[in-house]
Design a protein around this motif. Structure first.
Motif, PDB file in Angstrom:
ATOM      1  N   LEU A  21       0.748  -0.938  -0.049  1.00  0.00           N
ATOM      2  CA  LEU A  21       0.101   0.345   0.081  1.00  0.00           C
ATOM      3  C   LEU A  21       1.202   1.508   0.454  1.00  0.00           C
ATOM      4  CD1 LEU A  21      -2.807  -1.360   2.678  1.00  0.00           C
ATOM      5  CD2 LEU A  21      -2.864  -0.631  -0.041  1.00  0.00           C
ATOM      6  N   GLU A  60       1.027   4.038  -2.706  1.00  0.00           N
ATOM      7  CA  GLU A  60       0.264   5.563  -2.416  1.00  0.00           C
ATOM      8  C   GLU A  60       1.527   6.535  -3.329  1.00  0.00           C
ATOM      9  OE1 GLU A  60      -0.407   8.201   1.514  1.00  0.00           O
ATOM     10  OE2 GLU A  60       0.670   6.337   1.934  1.00  0.00           O
ATOM     11  N   GLU A  98      -5.713   1.422   4.242  1.00  0.00           N
ATOM     12  CA  GLU A  98      -4.533   2.734   3.613  1.00  0.00           C
ATOM     13  C   GLU A  98      -4.688   3.707   4.759  1.00  0.00           C
ATOM     14  OE1 GLU A  98      -6.927   4.217   1.022  1.00  0.00           O
ATOM     15  OE2 GLU A  98      -6.417   2.172  -0.847  1.00  0.00           O
TER      16      GLU A  98
END
Length: 254
Positions: free
Chosen positions: A71, A75, A137
């Protein structure tokens, strides 16, 4: 996490090709592994992202750590970082229990439009998918769901069917909702806990047996509870049945 990485790459015109069990001499842009040693002893939920001669290695201290690491890469890409500028990181979990307290609008602890207006939203699995994605997240790992007595919406008690007001088709829809919430949370490394107020029973059960009268209106401000053997038996049975019927639920709080 791989889905988020794939979406980030697609936004800039790239594609993701997944390779399971690559050959030792195969070159990968990103190698993802669960290996506490390679992760540098970051511990549970931690990860280490390092550059290799021909790519990068993401080593998670456990499954959650590997997910958080992927993640992280997704990002960085989503924010415009070129692949060759992806930052190396070693990340440890600073807090073991990172929770969101979610007040459910069903059998809510307060009667208020501020809560009731969200009833249909909270029955939408798309809402929960987006909410749980947000939690993952942002590295939340616990979702606590609060309701005075959620069990009415989850099961038809075997020995107290009068406690559940729903027809079979309606109850099946509720069970599908709860099951998917718990399963989607588990897929994202999120534990789920039901929090209830244990002086409450279902309104139907209260009316049928003339017990816990505050449960009829789900109003408890200024009320005194009472000890009742039938309520104790009912509570034990519905809690047991919920745990049996929802294996992806992590636990309970009271």
């Amino acid at each position: 996490a791989l889905g988020k990485l794939e979406a980030a790459l697609q936004q800039r015109g790239d594609t993701l090709k997944r390779v399971a069990n690559p050959a030792p001499d195969q070159t990968l842009d990103l190698s993802v592994t669960i290996d506490p040693v390679a992760a540098g002893g970051v511990g549970p939920e931690g990860y280490r992202l390092v550059r290799l001669r021909n790519g990068r290695m993401m080593a998670g201290g456990d499954e959650r750590g590997a997910m958080y690491g992927v993640l992280d890469v997704a990002e960085q890409i989503r924010l415009g970082t070129p692949w060759n500028k992806i930052k190396e990181r070693t990340v440890k979990a600073q807090f073991e229990f990172r929770a969101i307290k979610f007040n459910l609008p069903w059998a809510a602890y307060r009667t208020s439009l501020a809560i009731e207006q969200h009833q249909e939203t909270c029955k939408d699995l798309k809402f929960w998918e987006a909410f749980l994605d947000m939690m993952a997240e942002n590295r939340f790992n616990v979702l606590s769901l609060w309701s005075l007595h959620p069990y009415t919406y989850m099961i038809r008690p075997k020995n107290f069917p009068e406690a559940c007001p729903f027809k079979d088709a309606e109850l099946a829809e509720w069970k599908k909702l709860w099951s998917r919430i718990f399963a989607m949370a588990k897929e994202r490394g999120i534990e789920t806990y039901l929090l209830n107020w244990n002086i409450f029973v279902s309104p139907g059960f209260a009316r049928a047996h003339d017990v816990a009268p505050w449960s009829v209106s789900l109003s408890h401000i200024g009320k005194e509870s009472e000890t009742n053997a039938l309520v104790v038996r009912y509570t034990r049975e519905v809690v047991t049945q919920v745990l049996d019927e929802y294996p992806d639920l992590t636990g309970l709080g009271i």
